[in-house]
Design a protein around this motif. Structure first.
Motif, PDB file in Angstrom:
ATOM      1  N   LEU A  83      50.141  34.164  34.639  1.00  0.00           N
ATOM      2  CA  LEU A  83      48.963  33.346  34.355  1.00  0.00           C
ATOM      3  C   LEU A  83      47.879  33.583  35.410  1.00  0.00           C
ATOM      4  N   ARG A  84      48.260  33.570  36.673  1.00  0.00           N
ATOM      5  CA  ARG A  84      47.287  33.817  37.748  1.00  0.00           C
ATOM      6  C   ARG A  84      46.627  35.182  37.585  1.00  0.00           C
ATOM      7  N   GLN A  85      47.427  36.181  37.245  1.00  0.00           N
ATOM      8  CA  GLN A  85      46.906  37.533  37.077  1.00  0.00           C
ATOM      9  C   GLN A  85      45.895  37.589  35.935  1.00  0.00           C
ATOM     10  N   TYR A  86      46.222  36.969  34.812  1.00  0.00           N
ATOM     11  CA  TYR A  86      45.301  36.972  33.674  1.00  0.00           C
ATOM     12  C   TYR A  86      44.042  36.172  33.987  1.00  0.00           C
ATOM     13  N   GLU A  87      44.195  35.055  34.684  1.00  0.00           N
ATOM     14  CA  GLU A  87      43.020  34.258  35.039  1.00  0.00           C
ATOM     15  C   GLU A  87      42.095  35.038  35.972  1.00  0.00           C
ATOM     16  N   GLN A  88      42.681  35.740  36.926  1.00  0.00           N
ATOM     17  CA  GLN A  88      41.872  36.552  37.841  1.00  0.00           C
ATOM     18  C   GLN A  88      41.169  37.684  37.093  1.00  0.00           C
ATOM     19  N   THR A  89      41.887  38.295  36.164  1.00  0.00           N
ATOM     20  CA  THR A  89      41.292  39.372  35.367  1.00  0.00           C
ATOM     21  C   THR A  89      40.150  38.840  34.521  1.00  0.00           C
ATOM     22  N   GLU A  90      40.362  37.685  33.884  1.00  0.00           N
ATOM     23  CA  GLU A  90      39.301  37.088  33.078  1.00  0.00           C
ATOM     24  C   GLU A  90      38.089  36.746  33.929  1.00  0.00           C
ATOM     25  N   GLN A  91      38.339  36.178  35.124  1.00  0.00           N
ATOM     26  CA  GLN A  91      37.236  35.836  36.008  1.00  0.00           C
ATOM     27  C   GLN A  91      36.479  37.093  36.426  1.00  0.00           C
ATOM     28  N   GLY A  92      37.213  38.142  36.737  1.00  0.00           N
ATOM     29  CA  GLY A  92      36.594  39.413  37.094  1.00  0.00           C
ATOM     30  C   GLY A  92      35.763  39.978  35.961  1.00  0.00           C
ATOM     31  N   ASN A  93      36.287  39.865  34.733  1.00  0.00           N
ATOM     32  CA  ASN A  93      35.534  40.339  33.568  1.00  0.00           C
ATOM     33  C   ASN A  93      34.255  39.530  33.376  1.00  0.00           C
ATOM     34  N   ARG A  94      34.345  38.215  33.568  1.00  0.00           N
ATOM     35  CA  ARG A  94      33.150  37.359  33.434  1.00  0.00           C
ATOM     36  C   ARG A  94      32.124  37.717  34.502  1.00  0.00           C
ATOM     37  N   ASP A  95      32.600  37.938  35.724  1.00  0.00           N
ATOM     38  CA  ASP A  95      31.690  38.291  36.814  1.00  0.00           C
ATOM     39  C   ASP A  95      31.005  39.636  36.536  1.00  0.00           C
ATOM     40  N   ASN A  96      31.738  40.575  35.958  1.00  0.00           N
ATOM     41  CA  ASN A  96      31.171  41.891  35.659  1.00  0.00           C
ATOM     42  C   ASN A  96      30.122  41.836  34.547  1.00  0.00           C
TER      43      ASN A  96
END
Length: 98
Positions: A83-96
């Protein structure tokens, strides 16, 4: 990319359900301690044989409970890490995308 889609809400719900089950097992383990200290009704051989069997059965149930708790704890930890990994990935995608 593997094409696997993860529903984070389902993952969070699964974690909560596993934690609830683990909590119930912990409560059962605490109340099940009495199963490991069964005493015979008397000093006669049948009472002692029954008490020994009952204690062994109680100890086996307690051990099984502990093993299941450990398995669930490992699963919960793995799911939380996912879950943490997916949340971080999603946040990174939003930031990009900004």
């Amino acid at each position: 990319m593997s094409g696997t889609k993860v529903d984070l809400e389902t993952l969070r719900a699964a974690i909560k359900e596993y934690e609830s089950i683990r909590d119930e097992l912990l409560a059962a383990h605490q109340t099940g301690v009495v199963l490991t200290v069964v005493q015979g009704a008397g000093k006669d051989m049948p009472s002692q044989v029954y008490a020994n069997w009952a204690r062994a059965a109680g100890e086996a149930h307690q051990k099984s409970n502990e093993q299941l708790q450990d398995t669930l704890t490992t699963r919960i930890e793995n799911l939380k890490a996912t879950l943490r990994q997916y949340e971080q990935t999603e946040q990174g995608n939003r930031d990009n995308l900004k």
